[in-house]
Scaffold this motif. Structure first.
Motif, PDB file in Angstrom:
ATOM      1  N   PRO A 153      11.325  33.841  57.328  1.00 27.35           N
ATOM      2  CA  PRO A 153      12.560  34.608  57.280  1.00 27.35           C
ATOM      3  C   PRO A 153      13.727  33.922  56.566  1.00 27.35           C
ATOM      4  CG  PRO A 153      12.294  33.543  59.424  1.00 27.35           C
ATOM      5  CD  PRO A 153      11.108  33.150  58.600  1.00 27.35           C
ATOM      6  N   PHE A 154      13.547  32.669  56.164  1.00 27.39           N
ATOM      7  CA  PHE A 154      14.718  31.900  55.723  1.00 27.39           C
ATOM      8  C   PHE A 154      14.882  31.873  54.209  1.00 27.39           C
ATOM      9  CE2 PHE A 154      13.292  30.080  59.789  1.00 27.39           C
ATOM     10  CZ  PHE A 154      14.397  30.429  60.552  1.00 27.39           C
ATOM     11  N   ILE A 155      16.118  31.509  53.823  1.00 30.50           N
ATOM     12  CA  ILE A 155      16.410  31.280  52.404  1.00 30.50           C
ATOM     13  C   ILE A 155      17.089  29.914  52.322  1.00 30.50           C
ATOM     14  CG2 ILE A 155      17.820  32.014  50.428  1.00 30.50           C
ATOM     15  CD1 ILE A 155      17.705  34.873  51.612  1.00 30.50           C
ATOM     16  N   ILE A 156      16.583  29.034  51.460  1.00 29.66           N
ATOM     17  CA  ILE A 156      17.307  27.768  51.241  1.00 29.66           C
ATOM     18  C   ILE A 156      18.197  27.990  50.015  1.00 29.66           C
ATOM     19  CG2 ILE A 156      17.131  25.289  50.834  1.00 29.66           C
ATOM     20  CD1 ILE A 156      14.421  25.296  52.116  1.00 29.66           C
ATOM     21  N   PRO A 157      19.524  27.954  50.208  1.00 25.74           N
ATOM     22  CA  PRO A 157      20.409  28.260  49.077  1.00 25.74           C
ATOM     23  C   PRO A 157      20.279  27.244  47.943  1.00 25.74           C
ATOM     24  CG  PRO A 157      21.606  28.240  51.169  1.00 25.74           C
ATOM     25  CD  PRO A 157      20.256  27.663  51.435  1.00 25.74           C
ATOM     26  N   ALA A 158      20.381  27.753  46.718  1.00 25.82           N
ATOM     27  CA  ALA A 158      20.243  26.903  45.536  1.00 25.82           C
ATOM     28  C   ALA A 158      21.258  25.751  45.573  1.00 25.82           C
ATOM     29  CB  ALA A 158      20.442  27.754  44.282  1.00 25.82           C
ATOM     30  N   MET A 159      22.486  26.064  46.020  1.00 25.03           N
ATOM     31  CA  MET A 159      23.540  25.034  46.018  1.00 25.03           C
ATOM     32  C   MET A 159      23.160  23.869  46.929  1.00 25.03           C
ATOM     33  SD  MET A 159      27.402  26.365  45.892  1.00 25.03           S
ATOM     34  CE  MET A 159      27.817  26.066  47.580  1.00 25.03           C
ATOM     35  N   PHE A 160      22.554  24.213  48.078  1.00 19.35           N
ATOM     36  CA  PHE A 160      22.133  23.184  49.032  1.00 19.35           C
ATOM     37  C   PHE A 160      21.052  22.293  48.397  1.00 19.35           C
ATOM     38  CE2 PHE A 160      19.141  21.837  52.355  1.00 19.35           C
ATOM     39  CZ  PHE A 160      19.985  21.053  53.131  1.00 19.35           C
ATOM     40  N   LEU A 161      20.056  22.940  47.751  1.00 19.15           N
ATOM     41  CA  LEU A 161      18.977  22.162  47.128  1.00 19.15           C
ATOM     42  C   LEU A 161      19.516  21.259  46.027  1.00 19.15           C
ATOM     43  CD1 LEU A 161      16.064  24.751  46.868  1.00 19.15           C
ATOM     44  CD2 LEU A 161      16.025  22.587  48.095  1.00 19.15           C
ATOM     45  N   ARG A 162      20.484  21.810  45.248  1.00 23.63           N
ATOM     46  CA  ARG A 162      21.040  21.007  44.145  1.00 23.63           C
ATOM     47  C   ARG A 162      21.794  19.798  44.693  1.00 23.63           C
ATOM     48  NH1 ARG A 162      21.513  25.962  40.973  1.00 23.63           N
ATOM     49  NH2 ARG A 162      19.897  25.733  39.397  1.00 23.63           N
ATOM     50  N   SER A 163      22.509  20.001  45.822  1.00 26.18           N
ATOM     51  CA  SER A 163      23.282  18.864  46.335  1.00 26.18           C
ATOM     52  C   SER A 163      22.355  17.832  46.982  1.00 26.18           C
ATOM     53  CB  SER A 163      24.379  19.323  47.299  1.00 26.18           C
ATOM     54  OG  SER A 163      23.776  19.806  48.468  1.00 26.18           O
ATOM     55  N   CYS A 164      21.239  18.266  47.573  1.00 25.36           N
ATOM     56  CA  CYS A 164      20.311  17.298  48.194  1.00 25.36           C
ATOM     57  C   CYS A 164      19.464  16.588  47.147  1.00 25.36           C
ATOM     58  CB  CYS A 164      19.340  17.985  49.146  1.00 25.36           C
ATOM     59  SG  CYS A 164      20.094  18.689  50.573  1.00 25.36           S
ATOM     60  N   MET A 165      19.048  17.326  46.139  1.00 22.12           N
ATOM     61  CA  MET A 165      18.011  16.795  45.239  1.00 22.12           C
ATOM     62  C   MET A 165      18.539  16.362  43.882  1.00 22.12           C
ATOM     63  SD  MET A 165      14.939  19.506  45.894  1.00 22.12           S
ATOM     64  CE  MET A 165      13.734  18.582  44.948  1.00 22.12           C
ATOM     65  N   GLY A 166      19.771  16.793  43.544  1.00 26.58           N
ATOM     66  CA  GLY A 166      20.291  16.470  42.217  1.00 26.58           C
ATOM     67  C   GLY A 166      19.523  17.212  41.134  1.00 26.58           C
ATOM     68  N   GLU A 167      19.403  16.568  39.969  1.00 23.60           N
ATOM     69  CA  GLU A 167      18.828  17.206  38.772  1.00 23.60           C
ATOM     70  C   GLU A 167      17.405  17.734  39.009  1.00 23.60           C
ATOM     71  OE1 GLU A 167      18.848  14.416  35.533  1.00 23.60           O
ATOM     72  OE2 GLU A 167      17.894  15.837  34.134  1.00 23.60           O
ATOM     73  N   ARG A 168      16.612  17.017  39.843  1.00 27.31           N
ATOM     74  CA  ARG A 168      15.197  17.427  40.008  1.00 27.31           C
ATOM     75  C   ARG A 168      15.064  18.743  40.765  1.00 27.31           C
ATOM     76  NH1 ARG A 168      13.341  14.535  45.342  1.00 27.31           N
ATOM     77  NH2 ARG A 168      15.471  14.190  45.959  1.00 27.31           N
ATOM     78  N   ALA A 169      16.176  19.269  41.319  1.00 23.35           N
ATOM     79  CA  ALA A 169      16.115  20.584  41.978  1.00 23.35           C
ATOM     80  C   ALA A 169      15.647  21.656  40.990  1.00 23.35           C
ATOM     81  CB  ALA A 169      17.474  20.951  42.556  1.00 23.35           C
ATOM     82  N   CYS A 170      15.790  21.375  39.685  1.00 24.26           N
ATOM     83  CA  CYS A 170      15.328  22.350  38.681  1.00 24.26           C
ATOM     84  C   CYS A 170      13.831  22.620  38.839  1.00 24.26           C
ATOM     85  CB  CYS A 170      15.669  21.896  37.260  1.00 24.26           C
ATOM     86  SG  CYS A 170      14.727  20.463  36.725  1.00 24.26           S
ATOM     87  N   LEU A 171      13.086  21.640  39.376  1.00 22.50           N
ATOM     88  CA  LEU A 171      11.635  21.840  39.547  1.00 22.50           C
ATOM     89  C   LEU A 171      11.354  22.945  40.555  1.00 22.50           C
ATOM     90  CD1 LEU A 171      10.477  18.104  39.711  1.00 22.50           C
ATOM     91  CD2 LEU A 171      10.317  19.642  37.754  1.00 22.50           C
ATOM     92  N   LEU A 172      12.295  23.151  41.488  1.00 21.59           N
ATOM     93  CA  LEU A 172      12.100  24.168  42.525  1.00 21.59           C
ATOM     94  C   LEU A 172      12.831  25.464  42.214  1.00 21.59           C
ATOM     95  CD1 LEU A 172      12.494  21.960  45.752  1.00 21.59           C
ATOM     96  CD2 LEU A 172      10.433  22.486  44.465  1.00 21.59           C
ATOM     97  N   LEU A 173      13.956  25.351  41.499  1.00 27.43           N
ATOM     98  CA  LEU A 173      14.816  26.525  41.310  1.00 27.43           C
ATOM     99  C   LEU A 173      14.602  27.217  39.967  1.00 27.43           C
ATOM    100  CD1 LEU A 173      18.069  24.995  42.815  1.00 27.43           C
ATOM    101  CD2 LEU A 173      16.647  26.793  43.828  1.00 27.43           C
ATOM    102  N   GLU A 174      13.892  26.546  39.073  1.00 28.12           N
ATOM    103  CA  GLU A 174      13.614  27.143  37.769  1.00 28.12           C
ATOM    104  C   GLU A 174      12.096  27.207  37.621  1.00 28.12           C
ATOM    105  OE1 GLU A 174      15.614  24.547  35.054  1.00 28.12           O
ATOM    106  OE2 GLU A 174      17.588  25.101  35.817  1.00 28.12           O
TER     107      GLU A 174
END
Ligand code: NAP
Length: 299
Positions: free
Chosen positions: A247-268
């Motif tokens: 049921p959940f959504i992990i917001p993109a902003m949260f992932l970017r702040s936790c993971m930095g640049e490599r968040a692109c692997l999950l969000l793109e």
């Protein structure tokens, strides 16, 4: 055949060793921890601690190059980027130097790359003729491929493995997702529209074997199933396969702040199609994500 495998102790490598051993091949695995090779890859597998152990009079009929520091595990600091680079590009350059020195060259080099080669491409359908991207992961893949292609100068057939998300319950993306999803904590990432080009590990290994045997095969191959899904589709399929809600959504902003640049692997992502494997006549075992998950999770 006597086959040299780099990265043979990894998720894909271990499964590959099992299948190649069953086919009667002799294997040597390069590892920073050679003592672990028999337990991880098979008791009969030889271990090599460094590529300089490859003497010019030693013959490998084929080389499979899968080594690389895990790309998603740590923040992409300058130091981490260097480690990602060295473990792929510098290692491949070294491998090509050993090929150059060998008295009898291997017939084929199957060398790693990833669908990240294409960068973030939205909804565009990508076959192997698509251009490379501009981000760090794309440049890493492009230079990894270029380093491997240098082996062609020595008459070696080179296949470039543009690998999608390899699904195995023993690790990788699926292995990591299982626990939270089983606990009913499954979540879509960001808007969930990013494409995920996945492949069942059995198909991946079968594709590798067909590239090993097919003397006509060379150049880039998208190593993916023909039906990529969006992140929202993947989340729903995994939740359904496990009979749990997600049921959940992990917001993109949260992932970017936790993971930095490599968040692109999950969000793109990339919507990648295995055109060259299909043209080569490869018949996919698991085209559909629900079937692949069913097979992996109910085994
Ligand atoms: N699994 C996927 O979904 C996926 C997707 C796209 C691309 N790929 C690429 O495909 C390759 C194999 O994937 P995998 O999932 O099997 O990877 P993995 O489980 O992380 O294994 C990688 C292997 O690389 C070796 N390695 C790691 N760091 C190294 C370093 N600094 N120097 C030399 N060797 C090093 C390790 O061998 P030792 O520890 O024994 O030295 C390990 O066995 C990787 O290069 C990966 O980037 C995988």
């Amino acid at each position: 055949m006597h086959i040299l495998i780099t990265g043979g102790t990894g998720l894909i490598g271990r499964q590959l060793c099992k299948v190649l051993l069953a086919e009667g091949h002799e294997l040597t695995v390069l590892s920073r921890n050679p003592g672990s090779v028999p337990a991880k890859c098979g008791a009969k597998v030889h271990a090599m601690a460094g590529l300089d152990e490859w003497q010019p009079d030693q013959t490998f009929e084929a080389v499979i190059n899968l080594a690389g520091e895990p790309i998603v595990d740590a923040r992409w600091t300058a130091q981490r980027k260097q480690a990602l680079w060295d473990s792929r590009i510098s290692l491949t350059e070294h491998l090509v130097q050993r090929i150059a020195a060998a008295q009898h060259k291997p017939g084929v080099l199957l060398s790693g790359s990833a669908v990240g080669y294409y960068g973030n491409c939205g909804d565009a359908e990508l076959d192997e003729s698509a251009a490379s991207g501009k981000d760090f992961a794309a440049r890493l893949c492009e230079d990894w491929e270029k380093a491997a292609r240098d082996a062609e100068i020595f008459g070696v057939r080179v296949c470039l493995l543009r690998t999608g998300l390899v699904l195995s319950r023993r690790g990788g993306l699926l292995g990591r997702m299982l626990l939270p999803f089983k606990l009913g904590l499954g979540a879509r990432l960001g808007d969930g529209k990013q494409w995920m080009s996945w492949i069942h590990i059995d198909d991946y290994v079968a594709m590798l074997l067909s590239l090993l045997r097919d003397v006509e095969a060379s150049g880039p191959y998208n190593m993916t199933a023909p039906q990529p899904v969006t992140n929202a589709g993947f989340t729903a399929a995994l939740a359904t396969a496990l009979h749990r809600p997600a049921p959940f959504i992990i917001p993109a902003m949260f992932l970017r702040s936790c993971m930095g640049e490599r968040a692109c692997l999950l969000l793109e992502g990339q919507k990648v199609l295995p055109k060259q494997m299909e043209l080569a006549g490869y018949r996919i075992i698991f085209a559909n994500l629900a079937d692949a998950l069913h097979d992996l999770l109910d085994r």
